[in-house]
Design a protein around this motif. Structure first.
Motif, PDB file in Angstrom:
ATOM      1  N   TYR A 407     -21.802  -0.925  -1.827  1.00  0.00           N
ATOM      2  CA  TYR A 407     -21.001   0.511  -1.496  1.00  0.00           C
ATOM      3  C   TYR A 407     -19.512   0.572  -2.148  1.00  0.00           C
ATOM      4  O   TYR A 407     -19.305   1.724  -2.250  1.00  0.00           O
ATOM      5  CB  TYR A 407     -21.213   0.280   0.258  1.00  0.00           C
ATOM      6  N   ILE A 408     -19.119  -0.284  -2.411  1.00  0.00           N
ATOM      7  CA  ILE A 408     -17.566  -0.294  -2.902  1.00  0.00           C
ATOM      8  C   ILE A 408     -17.815   0.340  -4.179  1.00  0.00           C
ATOM      9  O   ILE A 408     -17.032   1.197  -4.682  1.00  0.00           O
ATOM     10  CB  ILE A 408     -16.956  -1.845  -2.931  1.00  0.00           C
ATOM     11  N   LYS A 409     -18.921  -0.207  -4.849  1.00  0.00           N
ATOM     12  CA  LYS A 409     -19.314   0.352  -6.277  1.00  0.00           C
ATOM     13  C   LYS A 409     -19.548   1.943  -6.251  1.00  0.00           C
ATOM     14  O   LYS A 409     -19.066   2.718  -6.908  1.00  0.00           O
ATOM     15  CB  LYS A 409     -20.203  -0.301  -6.917  1.00  0.00           C
ATOM     16  N   PHE A 410     -20.366   2.131  -5.216  1.00  0.00           N
ATOM     17  CA  PHE A 410     -20.790   3.673  -4.877  1.00  0.00           C
ATOM     18  C   PHE A 410     -19.445   4.449  -4.743  1.00  0.00           C
ATOM     19  O   PHE A 410     -19.508   5.532  -5.304  1.00  0.00           O
ATOM     20  CB  PHE A 410     -21.612   3.563  -4.028  1.00  0.00           C
ATOM     21  N   ILE A 417     -12.274   6.296  -9.176  1.00  0.00           N
ATOM     22  CA  ILE A 417     -11.027   5.361  -9.253  1.00  0.00           C
ATOM     23  C   ILE A 417     -11.549   3.949  -9.356  1.00  0.00           C
ATOM     24  O   ILE A 417     -12.816   3.586  -9.278  1.00  0.00           O
ATOM     25  CB  ILE A 417     -10.318   5.510  -7.934  1.00  0.00           C
ATOM     26  N   ASP A 418     -10.667   2.858  -9.681  1.00  0.00           N
ATOM     27  CA  ASP A 418     -10.819   1.714 -10.233  1.00  0.00           C
ATOM     28  C   ASP A 418     -11.560   0.978  -8.868  1.00  0.00           C
ATOM     29  O   ASP A 418     -11.064   0.926  -7.804  1.00  0.00           O
ATOM     30  CB  ASP A 418      -9.649   1.026 -10.552  1.00  0.00           C
ATOM     31  N   GLU A 419     -12.704   0.357  -9.094  1.00  0.00           N
ATOM     32  CA  GLU A 419     -13.588  -0.389  -8.203  1.00  0.00           C
ATOM     33  C   GLU A 419     -12.680  -1.629  -7.751  1.00  0.00           C
ATOM     34  O   GLU A 419     -12.685  -1.878  -6.296  1.00  0.00           O
ATOM     35  CB  GLU A 419     -14.702  -0.896  -8.594  1.00  0.00           C
ATOM     36  N   GLY A 420     -11.799  -2.255  -8.344  1.00  0.00           N
ATOM     37  CA  GLY A 420     -11.010  -3.329  -8.105  1.00  0.00           C
ATOM     38  C   GLY A 420      -9.819  -2.902  -7.058  1.00  0.00           C
ATOM     39  O   GLY A 420      -9.764  -3.754  -6.258  1.00  0.00           O
ATOM     40  N   LEU A 421      -9.658  -1.917  -7.269  1.00  0.00           N
ATOM     41  CA  LEU A 421      -8.600  -1.372  -6.191  1.00  0.00           C
ATOM     42  C   LEU A 421      -9.242  -1.189  -4.850  1.00  0.00           C
ATOM     43  O   LEU A 421      -8.505  -1.665  -3.638  1.00  0.00           O
ATOM     44  CB  LEU A 421      -8.113   0.079  -6.679  1.00  0.00           C
ATOM     45  N   TYR A 426     -10.288  -3.585   0.684  1.00  0.00           N
ATOM     46  CA  TYR A 426     -11.336  -3.881   1.505  1.00  0.00           C
ATOM     47  C   TYR A 426     -11.086  -5.612   1.986  1.00  0.00           C
ATOM     48  O   TYR A 426     -11.145  -5.848   3.140  1.00  0.00           O
ATOM     49  CB  TYR A 426     -12.652  -3.957   0.857  1.00  0.00           C
ATOM     50  N   ARG A 427     -10.544  -6.418   0.925  1.00  0.00           N
ATOM     51  CA  ARG A 427     -10.442  -7.697   1.447  1.00  0.00           C
ATOM     52  C   ARG A 427      -9.301  -8.095   1.993  1.00  0.00           C
ATOM     53  O   ARG A 427      -9.325  -9.066   3.277  1.00  0.00           O
ATOM     54  CB  ARG A 427      -9.993  -8.297   0.093  1.00  0.00           C
TER      55      ARG A 427
END
Length: 598
Positions: A407-410, A417-421, A426-427
């Motif tokens: 869901y983060i990727k979605f 926007i960048d998935e890593g951000l 989330y972390r």
């Protein structure tokens, strides 16, 4: 409860072999020491539901439901514990004794029985008004014009309240009901000492419990009058948050389809049933509750929310999805197009079109994400940041890290926007609030059973030893007083075993199941489903020491993480308490290294 009733319960249980009882509901096959079947409480194609004849309990490795014969009857019949005991007593032809009850208990039970009787009489009266009065013909035409056939009218016991302010009370008083009783049931109201009917000139919808007993009523106007709906207030036998409209008729279809469709209002539910979609229940116009979710989870694992497509309906669906996920349900949400509600939509386009909406419904978390994006201005960076912040709580409800990552990727794709951000944000949150199920799913096999963590296995094995050899508890009582069990349910089980004071295995098992706590029953059955081990006293001691060691290590590690986070917080604030927290962290790290190595 007096000794006579306790003896009665024991007699019933001793006379109710769990294999024979469960075999009366589902087909069991013996393989090894267990009997197996596809679980009646969730959908599956490969049997993962096991019954242990020797130890008289059941456990499903798929949905993790378990317990004794009383637990099974409660779940399969959606009954209370006393009702399950009575059902099994009748099966075994054991007479039910008069248990010791206080005068207050007797009065309360008599009041409930009287309320059921009054509601049943009122239901029959409203039905007669629909079919046998001139004014009822308009109500009958109203139902027919909405596609509600005579078969559906009979199935739901639909009726009509006369255009008179005292017609019901006059009829009911003739049948021996008092005004006070009618008022307590919510059928009439008292204003300045004058009683009048609560429902006047409305089509009447009886609300029933899962066993088909009338517990309340809903009334709808047939024109544009207000209020559009009137519902019985909460009474001794009716609580909105604990009842779902239509469950009495939808129970079997839900089990067969392995899915429940949830709508907001009873007219939505009735219209869908009229269209041939029978696995539908309604949340009685109130917010979907934890009690509703638990009630459904006894019947199925899969739910589809079909709320109104206006903003209020979508907002309610967002909240309901979180509650259903927390209860362990697999959730989807359908979108009724053109701003229609399910009732209006199915009457205009029919069953197949609605079933197509169900088939293509969004996953619950995807719906929450899409709705939140629609409510935020994501045309600029600030709006996107706020949107991500609003969505992260839904990601935390995911059952696994893999699901959350998907869901983060979605979300990253939707917001460009960048998935890593997003993952970084989330972390930060997930450290303080872990996923609701911190286990790793297996690949497909005989059943979908989460792999227990090392700590979970240690706690379970220790309790399994205590079940069978409760005399071991005294040796470990002091250390367990310090470190405890991480799982609140396993902690409760441990405390209950301690109170039994060196009871034998049979008494421990009986006492835990008799407590009637669903979570304790399930966890007890899961632990007991483990293989026998450590018959030798030396082996038992070695295994128990190893379990304690892992639990203590986890305890120290959690303490270290807590103080480390405090240290980080104080450091960011330039708070001098940072130094004290660092000192505690170093002491804990040193203790962990000395005891367990790096």
């Amino acid at each position: 409860m007096d000794q006579q009733y306790e003896d009665f319960k024991k007699q019933v249980k001793d006379s109710s072999d769990i294999v024979d009882v469960i075999g009366g509901y589902i087909s069991l096959q013996k393989k090894g020491r267990y009997y197996w079947a596809c679980c009646p409480f969730h959908g599956e194609k490969t049997p993962s539901f096991s019954v242990d004849k020797e130890r008289q309990f059941f456990y499903c490795y798929g949905c993790h439901t378990g317990g004794d014969v009383f637990t099974f009857v409660q779940k399969i019949e959606n009954s209370t514990f006393p009702e399950a005991v009575k059902s099994l007593a009748a099966r075994a032809n054991i007479p039910i004794p008069e248990s010791h009850r206080t005068a207050a208990d007797v009065r309360r039970e008599e009041k409930r029985k009287e309320m059921y009787r009054i509601n049943d009489l009122a239901c029959r009266y409203f039905s007669a008004c629909l079919h046998k009065t001139k004014s009822g013909q308009a109500a009958l035409e109203y139902f027919h014009n909405r596609g509600i056939t005579d078969t559906i009218i009979e199935r739901f016991s639909l009726g009509f309240s006369q255009p008179s302010f005292n017609a019901l009370q006059t009829n009911m008083v003739k049948k021996g009901c008092t005004l006070e009783q009618l008022a307590a049931a919510g059928l009439i109201r008292n204003k300045n000492g004058h009683y009048s009917d609560f429902f006047v000139n409305r089509v009447m919808i009886p609300i029933k419990d899962p066993r088909g007993k009338v517990i309340a009523f809903g009334g709808r106007v047939m024109d544009d009058g207000l209020p559009k709906y009137l519902n019985t207030g909460e009474t001794d036998i009716f609580q909105k948050r604990e009842n779902l409209f239509g469950l009495d008729v939808a129970l079997k279809p839900i089990r067969e389809a392995k899915e429940a469709i949830i709508v907001e209002g009873y007219m939505d539910a009735i219209s869908l049933h009229a269209a041939g979609i029978n696995r539908v229940v309604a949340s009685l116009g109130t917010a979907f509750s934890e009690q509703h979710a638990k009630l459904l989870h006894r019947i199925t694992e899969n739910v589809v929310f079909a709320y109104d497509s206006d903003d209020a309906g979508r907002r309610n669906a967002v909240r309901a999805v979180s509650i259903a996920k927390k209860a362990g349900l697999s959730v989807r949400v359908l979108n009724v197009p053109e701003g229609k509600d399910p009732d209006e939509y199915v009457r205009h386009v029919g069953r197949e079109a609605f079933e197509s909406l169900v088939k293509n419904a969004w996953n619950g978390t995807e719906f929450q994400i899409r709705y939140t994006i629609s409510k935020n201005n994501v045309s600029n960076l600030a709006g996107k940041v706020q949107c991500v912040s609003n969505i992260i709580p839904y990601l935390q409800e995911c059952s696994t890290e893999i699901e959350a990552a998907g869901y983060i990727k979605f979300l990253a794709q939707q917001l460009v926007i960048d998935e890593g951000l997003i993952r970084g944000e989330y972390r930060k949150k997930v450290v303080a609030r872990p996923l609701r199920n911190n286990t790793v799913p297996q690949t497909s096999g005989q059943y979908s059973q989460p792999v227990p963590s090392v700590l979970e296995q240690a706690e379970s094995n220790l309790l399994l030893l205590f079940f069978r050899y409760s005399g071991m508890i005294d040796f470990y009582r002091e250390i367990l007083q310090q470190i405890g069990f991480v799982s609140p349910v396993r902690q409760s089980i441990y405390e209950k075993i301690c109170k039994l004071e060196n009871a034998d295995f049979s008494m421990v098992k009986e006492s835990l199941f008799a407590a009637g706590d669903a979570d304790i029953n399930t966890e007890t059955a899961r632990i007991l489903a483990g293989e026998d081990f450590a018959t030798d006293e030396e082996d038992r001691k070695r295994i128990a020491d190893d379990c304690i060691r892992k639990m203590q290590q986890n305890f120290l590690q959690r303490a270290y993480e807590d103080h480390r986070r405090l240290a980080d917080t104080y450091a960011s604030m330039n708070d001098p308490r940072f130094h004290e927290e660092i000192k505690i962290c170093n002491e804990l790290r040193g203790k962990i290294t000395n005891l367990y190595g790096n």
